[in-house]
Design an enzyme around this catalytic site. Structure first.
Site, PDB file in Angstrom:
ATOM      1  N   SER A 159      13.442   6.708  -2.324  1.00  0.00           N
ATOM      2  CA  SER A 159      11.972   7.432  -1.939  1.00  0.00           C
ATOM      3  C   SER A 159      12.520   9.022  -2.109  1.00  0.00           C
ATOM      4  CB  SER A 159      12.277   7.595  -0.056  1.00  0.00           C
ATOM      5  OG  SER A 159      12.140   5.626  -0.099  1.00  0.00           O
ATOM      6  N   CYS A 339       9.771   2.980   7.297  1.00  0.00           N
ATOM      7  CA  CYS A 339      10.840   2.972   6.356  1.00  0.00           C
ATOM      8  C   CYS A 339      12.316   3.319   7.105  1.00  0.00           C
ATOM      9  CB  CYS A 339      10.402   4.389   5.580  1.00  0.00           C
ATOM     10  SG  CYS A 339      10.978   4.210   4.174  1.00  0.00           S
TER      11      CYS A 339
END
Ligand code: FAD
Length: 381
Positions: A159, A339
């Site tokens: 990410s 996340c």
């Protein structure tokens, strides 16, 4: 005198990136005060400039000092080519033709008592691999794929932890937050380096100037919905799962960009082992101080704090503590994001279900409504 907040790229450097100006000569700086934190990638300087020379030579600095007074010290960022695009860039570089980028810096983010190492890695893509907040890059570590002799390693996704402007505010870098995967033999408890993670160790061991093959950008699930600048965003992260949220929060609170003027509520829940494992805590604390009406931040430290039953404090315990507010926010259209490691979701889902039942609500129905309404965003790995 004109005062301006500039993001400095490297420690000790006076290079400033803003509004097209690429450098600011030392002689234009009257005084310089480091005012944010001592990490090179998050370093801010309060600069006092000699206005006579600076005004003629660096008009944008002076323009920025004006905007700074109304935007609480945000960094003014100039529009990038992709700022007006309706769709995010996707897979500009595929695994067969990756982009060769350059490592700018690698910095350990955690303190000595953190179990494991997590690094902040800034990569220079020269503007060739643009991305939006919430997307990921693929990284192809050097060497041979052990399962396919002669072939390169498989792509690993990471990410992106910066905004589209990058930590140097010029649209030319991307930052990753990488946890080094270390293998411990379950019988002896000793590290077995032959089984350590290939890509995370390559990234955490890399040095400024090293080359790195990247692909992407990838992913649309975690894009920050920007249509409503007054929206509520509830972000739940464990460990490196904080990466996309760091990008969101910099976009909301650190940068003053041409298109997005956030004035809603961002609420971050971050779960890590202990206070030494906290990630980007300086940045988040600064937003808390500067934007108390727009930012909330709750930390769950599993090895230091206890939940209400005397057990370890996990993010779901924090969610439970604030469940009343969270459920009301979701009913009003808040976005919720998750996340981090896959293992975080079952405990969280269980807690949300239990809370829903206590409130006389049907969680399965609520969840499918949230998904249908595009309020529910999950990226776990
Ligand atoms: P690998 O070499 O792929 O090994 C994987 C694991 O297996 C390691 O733990 C390794 O120690 C173990 N292993 C290796 N050999 C053996 C063996 N013989 N026996 C037993 N175990 C073995 N990670 C981050 O750190 N930050 C992020 O922001 C991030 N974002 C992600 C986003 C997405 C969308 C996805 C899908 C994943 C993300 N990841 C992130 C995870 C990342 O992609 C990698 O999976 C991770 O870094 C491990 O890759 P590696 O190459 O280091 O380990």
């Amino acid at each position: 005198m004109a005062a301006a907040n500039l993001g400095l790229v490297h420690q000790g450097s006076v290079t400033a990136h803003f509004n097209g100006d690429s450098s600011l000569h030392k002689s234009f700086i009257k005084t310089q005060k480091i005012s944010f934190c001592d990490r090179p990638w998050a370093r801010f300087s309060q600069l006092e400039l000699n206005s006579k020379t600076a005004t003629s030579r660096y008009p944008s600095v002076v323009a920025m000092s004006v905007s700074q007074t109304v935007t609480k010290g945000k960094i003014t960022v100039a529009p990038l080519d992709l700022e007006d695009a309706k769709e995010p860039p996707l897979n500009l570089h595929k695994p067969k033709e990756p982009y060769t980028a350059t490592i700018v810096s690698v910095e350990r983010l955690v303190g000595p008592k953190a179990p494991g190492e997590t690094c902040h890695i800034v990569i220079d893509h020269g503007g060739n691999v643009p991305y939006w907040e919430g997307q990921s890059y693929g990284v192809i570590p050097p060497g041979e794929n052990p399962k396919k002799p002669g072939a390169p390693h498989n792509v690993r996704l990471y990410s992106i932890a910066s905004t589209r402007y990058g930590d140097s505010f010029d649209g030319k870098t991307a930052s990753l937050c990488v946890r080094r995967a270390v293998y411990y033999d379950p019988e002896t408890g000793k590290e077995d380096p032959s089984k350590n993670g290939v890509c995370s160790n390559f990234l955490c061991d890399s040095k400024p100037g090293d080359k790195v093959k990247i692909t992407g950008p990838a992913g649309k699930i975690m894009l920050l919905p920007e249509e409503d600048p007054n929206a509520t965003h509830i972000m739940i992260a464990t460990g490196t799962g904080v990466a996309p949220f760091r990008g969101y929060l910099r976009r909301m609170f650190m940068e003053s960009g041409p298109t997005y003027k956030f004035n809603g509520l961002a609420w971050l829940f971050l779960g890590v082992a202990n206070s030494d494992s906290l990630l980007y805590d300086d940045e988040f604390s600064k937003y808390l101080a500067d934007y108390p009406d727009n930012f909330r931040f709750d930390r769950a430290l599993s090895r230091e704090q206890k939940n209400k039953n005397g057990g370890k404090m996990y993010v779901q315990d924090k969610i439970e503590e604030y469940s009343d507010e969270i459920f009301k926010m979701l009913d009003k259209g808040a976005h919720i994001y998750f996340c981090g490691l896959k293992g975080m979701m079952p405990g969280i889902q269980e807690t949300l279900k239990r809370v829903a039942v206590e409130r006389g609500e049907n969680w399965d129905e609520k969840l499918s409504h949230l998904k249908k309404n595009k309020q529910w965003h999950v990226e776990v790995y």
